[in-house]
Motif scaffolding. Structure first.
Motif, mmCIF file in Angstrom:
data_model
loop_
_atom_site.group_PDB
_atom_site.id
_atom_site.type_symbol
_atom_site.label_atom_id
_atom_site.label_comp_id
_atom_site.label_asym_id
_atom_site.label_seq_id
_atom_site.Cartn_x
_atom_site.Cartn_y
_atom_site.Cartn_z
ATOM 1 N N LEU A 3 0.815 -1.171 0.026
ATOM 2 C CA LEU A 3 0.019 -0.021 -0.107
ATOM 3 C C LEU A 3 0.957 1.214 0.061
ATOM 4 O O LEU A 3 2.181 1.255 0.451
ATOM 5 C CB LEU A 3 -0.889 -0.168 1.169
ATOM 6 C CG LEU A 3 -2.046 -1.148 1.501
ATOM 7 C CD1 LEU A 3 -2.650 -0.836 2.721
ATOM 8 C CD2 LEU A 3 -2.757 -1.335 0.075
ATOM 9 N N GLY A 127 3.408 -4.883 2.518
ATOM 10 C CA GLY A 127 3.020 -6.156 1.518
ATOM 11 C C GLY A 127 3.391 -7.434 2.075
ATOM 12 O O GLY A 127 3.351 -8.342 1.228
ATOM 13 N N ASP A 130 -1.494 -9.643 4.126
ATOM 14 C CA ASP A 130 -2.594 -9.095 4.099
ATOM 15 C C ASP A 130 -2.975 -8.782 5.593
ATOM 16 O O ASP A 130 -2.550 -9.396 6.543
ATOM 17 C CB ASP A 130 -3.682 -9.546 3.280
ATOM 18 C CG ASP A 130 -4.213 -10.941 3.672
ATOM 19 O OD1 ASP A 130 -4.381 -11.134 4.831
ATOM 20 O OD2 ASP A 130 -4.422 -11.983 2.803
ATOM 21 N N SER A 161 -7.259 -16.174 3.632
ATOM 22 C CA SER A 161 -7.011 -15.153 2.622
ATOM 23 C C SER A 161 -6.890 -15.711 1.062
ATOM 24 O O SER A 161 -7.807 -14.964 0.224
ATOM 25 C CB SER A 161 -5.422 -14.404 2.842
ATOM 26 O OG SER A 161 -5.543 -13.873 4.058
ATOM 27 N N ARG A 165 -9.568 -14.622 -1.870
ATOM 28 C CA ARG A 165 -9.102 -14.145 -3.007
ATOM 29 C C ARG A 165 -9.508 -14.788 -4.069
ATOM 30 O O ARG A 165 -9.987 -14.225 -5.393
ATOM 31 C CB ARG A 165 -7.576 -14.261 -2.993
ATOM 32 C CG ARG A 165 -6.693 -13.024 -2.453
ATOM 33 C CD ARG A 165 -5.227 -13.077 -2.875
ATOM 34 N NE ARG A 165 -4.348 -14.412 -2.033
ATOM 35 C CZ ARG A 165 -3.938 -14.328 -1.100
ATOM 36 N NH1 ARG A 165 -4.000 -13.216 -0.098
ATOM 37 N NH2 ARG A 165 -3.402 -15.410 -0.576
ATOM 38 N N ARG A 168 -13.258 -13.684 -4.815
ATOM 39 C CA ARG A 168 -13.028 -12.118 -5.181
ATOM 40 C C ARG A 168 -12.752 -12.179 -6.527
ATOM 41 O O ARG A 168 -13.418 -11.453 -7.491
ATOM 42 C CB ARG A 168 -12.192 -11.234 -4.454
ATOM 43 C CG ARG A 168 -12.437 -9.619 -4.533
ATOM 44 C CD ARG A 168 -11.688 -8.875 -3.156
ATOM 45 N NE ARG A 168 -12.169 -7.612 -3.339
ATOM 46 C CZ ARG A 168 -11.379 -6.666 -4.171
ATOM 47 N NH1 ARG A 168 -10.428 -6.975 -4.811
ATOM 48 N NH2 ARG A 168 -11.895 -5.364 -3.991
ATOM 49 N N GLY A 440 -13.131 -7.150 0.236
ATOM 50 C CA GLY A 440 -11.616 -6.257 0.070
ATOM 51 C C GLY A 440 -11.413 -5.843 1.482
ATOM 52 O O GLY A 440 -10.338 -5.522 1.905
ATOM 53 N N THR A 443 -9.316 -8.451 3.687
ATOM 54 C CA THR A 443 -7.713 -8.584 3.473
ATOM 55 C C THR A 443 -6.938 -7.255 3.511
ATOM 56 O O THR A 443 -5.961 -7.335 3.449
ATOM 57 C CB THR A 443 -7.658 -9.294 2.270
ATOM 58 O OG1 THR A 443 -8.243 -8.528 1.254
ATOM 59 C CG2 THR A 443 -8.301 -10.594 2.304
ATOM 60 N N GLU A 445 -7.614 -4.978 1.061
ATOM 61 C CA GLU A 445 -7.269 -4.268 -0.104
ATOM 62 C C GLU A 445 -8.248 -3.099 -0.125
ATOM 63 O O GLU A 445 -7.965 -2.223 -0.899
ATOM 64 C CB GLU A 445 -7.854 -5.371 -1.282
ATOM 65 C CG GLU A 445 -6.992 -6.578 -1.453
ATOM 66 C CD GLU A 445 -7.803 -7.458 -2.381
ATOM 67 O OE1 GLU A 445 -7.739 -7.291 -3.428
ATOM 68 O OE2 GLU A 445 -8.359 -8.428 -1.594
#
Length: 463
Positions: A3, A127, A130, A161, A165, A168, A440, A443, A445
């Protein structure tokens, strides 16, 4: 993907990462761009800046000419470290005085005292993992049973996770096609196969609801089960508590009303933590102290996750037991199990009278007879249908995750309803975006500073 990093990450932070108090060893951790150079300035030994990552070095920590302690320094160069920054860990003698002296020295040199959870927060922001995995770190530290350790470790290693993922990713493909339709809205074309979308959404919804159902067990694994033992005086409640705990925790006496207050203790049964609460015997009494205990019993029963109603086989009838249970737990709204005690001294007729009573186990608490069967019945009530194979199934233990899954499920219901009613692409796409956003959030995101602050301030300082 890492991020965008806040300006605070330019600081080098330091904290004690072992529990405070006197001990054989204490460990201080530094992380940040100047972690190595700051330590080099106070460390008398090899020059750390010239050493390879993942190496140990013996020397002394000095404040000018004064030696504070002999230490071992562990060196981890970023990005191959917990935080993905340069990290130094100083193992010193476990004296509060020594720890405070070294912390003061490092902060004078330019390090900043770390905030709660800041090392793990930096790992997340860089990173390394998550948000769900980061929260699992705290759960792993707090794990106090085999199952809570197992579930936290599985989540920290990315099991939960990865499942999210995959869910998603499937939704993103269809969301992209719906967004494409919006770009060509004037041409009235459909890029997304509606039949295929319905099938996909139903499959995803099934998985989301399975995860939501697992939260009931996950909450039990993480927080334990408050199990209240209630019944009339001299039914053997204190004897049962002692037998379950395998120690003399409560006073046992033939005198009715011995237990006046609540007695609580914990035991792990096949990895699930039960907090058993021994209570005052339920009866009408003129004794002021005992009557207070009876009232406390009733209040504790109302707060119970599970109720064990204990009765004496030799001095009651099935009809009386049923009436007593209904008075204490109307409609059996609290999950419960009836436990008949003193089967070792009961007649065959007395035992036979209770054998067909539903949700009932017969035991002899004083001898330990029937305790294995009782424990298995407790586990069955806690685990529920289809939730017994925790080794392979993903278990949701975090309330924040459960709430995000609820929002996801509601958004998916809206999309499915809209597809059935022929709702326009714009509204379908909006509902699908809500589902993606909710997933999101789990995790990280999609996250906010307030959310991150709320999560990481629950960590210990040195983690």
């Amino acid at each position: 993907m890492a991020l965008p990093l806040p300006l605070a990450l330019s600081d080098t932070i330091v904290a004690l990462s072992t529990p405070p108090g006197a001990g054989a060893i204490a460990m201080l951790r530094l992380s940040g761009p100047e972690a190595i150079s700051l330590t080099d300035a106070v460390f008398a030994g090899k020059r750390l800046r010239d050493q390879a990552s993942h190496t140990l070095h013996f020397g002394t920590i000095r404040d000018q000419d004064r030696i504070l302690d002999e230490v071992v320094v562990s060196l981890f160069r970023g990005p191959h470290s917990y935080t993905r920054e340069d990290v130094v860990e100083i193992s010193c003698h476990g004296s509060d005085y020594i720890v405070q002296q070294i912390l003061a020295l490092l902060t004078r040199r330019g390090a900043r005292l770390a905030e709660a959870g800041e090392f793990t927060k930096r790992a997340f922001l860089h990173g390394a993992f998550d948000l769900a995995q980061a929260e699992a770190v705290a759960d792993l530290i707090a794990a106090d049973s085999a199952l809570s350790h197992q579930v936290a470790l599985q989540q920290m290693r990315g099991g939960f996770s990865q499942e999210l993922r995959e869910l998603r990713g499937q939704l993103v493909k269809f969301a992209a096609l719906l967004e494409l339709e919006l770009d060509f809205g004037e041409e009235d074309v459909e890029f997304a196969d509606r039949t295929g979308l319905v099938t996909l959404l139903q499959e995803v919804q099934t998985l989301v609801r399975r995860l939501l159902r697992s939260f009931e067990l996950g909450n039990v694994i993480k927080n334990g089960v408050t199990t209240v033992i209630a019944g009339k005086p001299n039914a053997g409640k204190s004897t049962l508590l002692n037998a379950l705990l395998n120690e003399e925790r409560a006073i046992v006496s033939a005198i009715a009303g011995t237990t006046r207050d609540l007695i609580e203790d914990e035991v792990s049964i096949e990895g699930i933590r039960f907090r058993f609460v021994d209570t005052a015997g339920l009866r009408d009494t003129t004794d002021v102290v005992e009557s207070i205990g009876v009232e406390r019993t009733k209040k504790r029963v109302a707060q119970a996750a599970l109720l064990l109603y204990l009765f004496d086989i030799t001095s009651t009838t099935p009809a009386e037991v049923q009436a007593e249970i209904e008075a204490l737990n109307p409609g059996r709204l609290i999950p419960m199990l009836a436990v008949g005690n003193k089967r070792d001294v009961a007649s065959d007729e007395e035992i036979t009278a209770f054998q067909d009573l539903p949700d009932t186990v017969l035991i002899a608490a004083s001898r330990g007879d029937g305790l294995d069967e009782l424990q298995q019945e407790l586990l069955r009530r806690v685990r529920g249908e289809g939730l017994d194979r925790t080794g392979s199934a993903t278990i949701v233990t975090n309330l924040r995750h459960a709430r995000s899954l609820e929002k996801t499920s509601q958004a998916l219901d809206s999309v499915l309803t809209g597809l059935g009613q022929g709702t326009g692409t714009e509204l379908l796409a909006a509902d699908l975006r809500h589902a993606l956003a909710a997933l999101g959030e789990i995790t990280g995101e999609i996250s906010s500073d307030d959310l991150l602050t709320s999560i990481f301030t629950q960590f210990c300082i040195g983690k």
